[in-house]
Design a protein around this motif. Structure first.
Motif, mmCIF file in Angstrom:
data_model
loop_
_atom_site.group_PDB
_atom_site.id
_atom_site.type_symbol
_atom_site.label_atom_id
_atom_site.label_comp_id
_atom_site.label_asym_id
_atom_site.label_seq_id
_atom_site.Cartn_x
_atom_site.Cartn_y
_atom_site.Cartn_z
ATOM 1 N N LYS A 1 51.028 29.154 39.665
ATOM 2 C CA LYS A 1 49.916 29.869 40.301
ATOM 3 C C LYS A 1 48.755 30.059 39.306
ATOM 4 O O LYS A 1 47.596 29.806 39.626
ATOM 5 C CB LYS A 1 50.422 31.218 40.808
ATOM 6 C CG LYS A 1 49.369 32.097 41.442
ATOM 7 C CD LYS A 1 49.015 31.653 42.850
ATOM 8 C CE LYS A 1 47.916 32.503 43.439
ATOM 9 N NZ LYS A 1 47.374 31.968 44.670
ATOM 10 N N LEU A 2 49.097 30.487 38.071
ATOM 11 C CA LEU A 2 48.064 30.681 37.037
ATOM 12 C C LEU A 2 47.376 29.359 36.703
ATOM 13 O O LEU A 2 46.164 29.302 36.547
ATOM 14 C CB LEU A 2 48.678 31.280 35.767
ATOM 15 C CG LEU A 2 49.084 32.757 35.815
ATOM 16 C CD1 LEU A 2 49.852 33.124 34.553
ATOM 17 C CD2 LEU A 2 47.873 33.669 35.970
ATOM 18 N N LEU A 3 48.186 28.298 36.626
ATOM 19 C CA LEU A 3 47.639 26.967 36.323
ATOM 20 C C LEU A 3 46.666 26.534 37.428
ATOM 21 O O LEU A 3 45.562 26.050 37.139
ATOM 22 C CB LEU A 3 48.773 25.951 36.179
ATOM 23 C CG LEU A 3 48.356 24.515 35.832
ATOM 24 C CD1 LEU A 3 47.772 24.436 34.429
ATOM 25 C CD2 LEU A 3 49.537 23.546 35.963
ATOM 26 N N GLY A 4 47.057 26.757 38.677
ATOM 27 C CA GLY A 4 46.217 26.389 39.814
ATOM 28 C C GLY A 4 44.871 27.121 39.807
ATOM 29 O O GLY A 4 43.819 26.519 40.027
ATOM 30 N N LEU A 5 44.932 28.426 39.525
ATOM 31 C CA LEU A 5 43.703 29.229 39.486
ATOM 32 C C LEU A 5 42.793 28.801 38.337
ATOM 33 O O LEU A 5 41.582 28.684 38.491
ATOM 34 C CB LEU A 5 44.050 30.719 39.347
ATOM 35 C CG LEU A 5 44.585 31.424 40.603
ATOM 36 C CD1 LEU A 5 45.190 32.761 40.243
ATOM 37 C CD2 LEU A 5 43.474 31.603 41.644
ATOM 38 N N LEU B 1 38.995 27.178 38.308
ATOM 39 C CA LEU B 1 37.919 27.806 37.549
ATOM 40 C C LEU B 1 37.304 26.840 36.534
ATOM 41 O O LEU B 1 36.115 26.894 36.248
ATOM 42 C CB LEU B 1 38.495 29.044 36.831
ATOM 43 C CG LEU B 1 37.558 30.166 36.414
ATOM 44 C CD1 LEU B 1 36.638 30.578 37.534
ATOM 45 C CD2 LEU B 1 38.363 31.374 35.938
ATOM 46 N N VAL B 2 38.145 25.976 35.968
ATOM 47 C CA VAL B 2 37.696 24.995 34.961
ATOM 48 C C VAL B 2 38.135 23.603 35.433
ATOM 49 O O VAL B 2 39.056 23.005 34.879
ATOM 50 C CB VAL B 2 38.304 25.309 33.563
ATOM 51 C CG1 VAL B 2 37.567 24.549 32.466
ATOM 52 C CG2 VAL B 2 38.295 26.795 33.268
ATOM 53 N N PRO B 3 37.482 23.072 36.498
ATOM 54 C CA PRO B 3 37.970 21.828 37.117
ATOM 55 C C PRO B 3 37.966 20.619 36.188
ATOM 56 O O PRO B 3 38.758 19.696 36.363
ATOM 57 C CB PRO B 3 37.028 21.619 38.310
ATOM 58 C CG PRO B 3 35.864 22.521 38.075
ATOM 59 C CD PRO B 3 36.314 23.629 37.192
ATOM 60 N N GLN B 4 37.098 20.649 35.176
ATOM 61 C CA GLN B 4 37.013 19.478 34.275
ATOM 62 C C GLN B 4 38.095 19.507 33.188
ATOM 63 O O GLN B 4 38.240 18.540 32.438
ATOM 64 C CB GLN B 4 35.601 19.376 33.647
ATOM 65 C CG GLN B 4 35.276 20.421 32.578
ATOM 66 C CD GLN B 4 34.890 21.782 33.170
ATOM 67 O OE1 GLN B 4 35.101 22.048 34.342
ATOM 68 N NE2 GLN B 4 34.340 22.646 32.338
#
Length: 301
Positions: free
Chosen positions: A125-129, A133-136
């Motif tokens: 979940k944290l990784l997904g969020l 937030l930082v898609p690159q």
């Protein structure tokens, strides 16, 4: 004589002033006020988990009526290993059944019950969020305390999440202040794009240090408690810490009144919060997607 609560924790008192106030609030809701009809003996391991068994033994020698270990899984395990008779009220980010604290959520069985947040299973979940937030970002690093019983389930959940999202997630270990500093040096060498700080009592009590290091090295980072975002971290997602301590206080009070841990089901938190620090996002040069801002319970500007 007044009943005595033994409060056992892996962290230090200074960063836990507000959580302890929330614990006292829970006690008061159950009808107990420190100094009036109950006493509290505090034992802090200050990040040295190896001291917990001796601190637990000390509380048992003091003949405490109940041992409370809010949000300190290692303290709960140390207390359980030390007594089968004194009631124990835990707060843990792990699965209390898998940890061996209770036999089931609904019927804990022995002398132990408490609150479970399941933060250990929030790696994905944290990784997904953070990915939103930082898609690159391509290289994600997780900071994990190797001595923590939450480490293994967190890493497992994180790796499954990384596979699903097609991302790379590496693990760095730190169990002391010095190792935290060293981990950030490694992080920079590895050119990590983003950092996930695993749920752990040490990291929670060192949240200011972790937030400062993340900013200094310009690494977007996330942790499971809102206090991390308040200290300057980019984002936090997880259960409300104050609420968790308050619930532990209520359960401790109920046991002082005569209820048995074996009959008190393990409680799970209702409220999970997403907090985003926009000030930090600006410093890091990040544009926070509107979708995330809309989801956030709090935005720090």
């Amino acid at each position: 004589a007044m009943p005595v609560i033994g409060f056992l924790h892996g962290g230090s008192p200074e960063p836990n002033v507000n959580p302890v106030a929330a614990f006292r609030k829970g006690l008061a809701e159950a009808g107990y006020v420190e100094g009036q009809n109950v006493a509290i003996e505090f034992r802090w391991a200050a990040g040295h988990d190896d001291r917990l068994p001796e601190l637990a033994a000390d509380l048992i020698r003091r003949r405490v009526a109940v041992i409370a270990t809010p949000l300190s899984t290692q303290a709960a395990l140390a207390a359980k290993a030390a007594t089968t008779t004194i009631p124990i009220v835990f707060g843990t980010g792990g699965d209390p059944v898998a940890l061996g604290l209770v036999t089931s959520f609904n019927r804990p069985g022995g002398n132990v019950t408490g609150i479970s947040f399941m933060t250990a299973e929030m790696g994905a979940k944290l990784l997904g969020l953070l990915h939103e937030l930082v898609p690159q970002a391509a290289r994600f690093v997780a900071l994990v305390n190797p001595t923590s019983s939450l480490a293994e389930p967190f890493i497992k959940d994180l790796q499954e999440g990384a596979r699903t999202l097609g991302l790379q997630a590496e693990v760095l270990y730190a169990g002391t202040d010095r190792e935290i500093d060293a981990a950030f040096v490694t992080l920079v060498q590895k050119r990590a794009d983003a950092l996930l700080i695993a749920p752990d009592a040490l990291f929670t009590s060192r949240r200011a240090q972790l937030a400062t290091l993340s900013l200094r090295h310009a690494v977007p980072s996330t942790h499971v408690i809102r206090e991390f975002a308040e200290a300057g971290g980019l984002m936090s997602y997880g259960p409300n810490l104050a609420n968790a301590y308050q619930q532990t206080g209520i359960y401790t009070g109920r046991i002082l009144k005569g209820e048995k841990p074996a009959d008190l089901p393990v409680a799970q938190p209702i409220k999970f919060e997403l907090v985003i620090n926009l000030k930090t996002a600006k410093v890091l040069g990040l544009n926070v997607p509107d979708k995330l801002l809309a989801l956030a319970d709090e935005v720090i500007e």
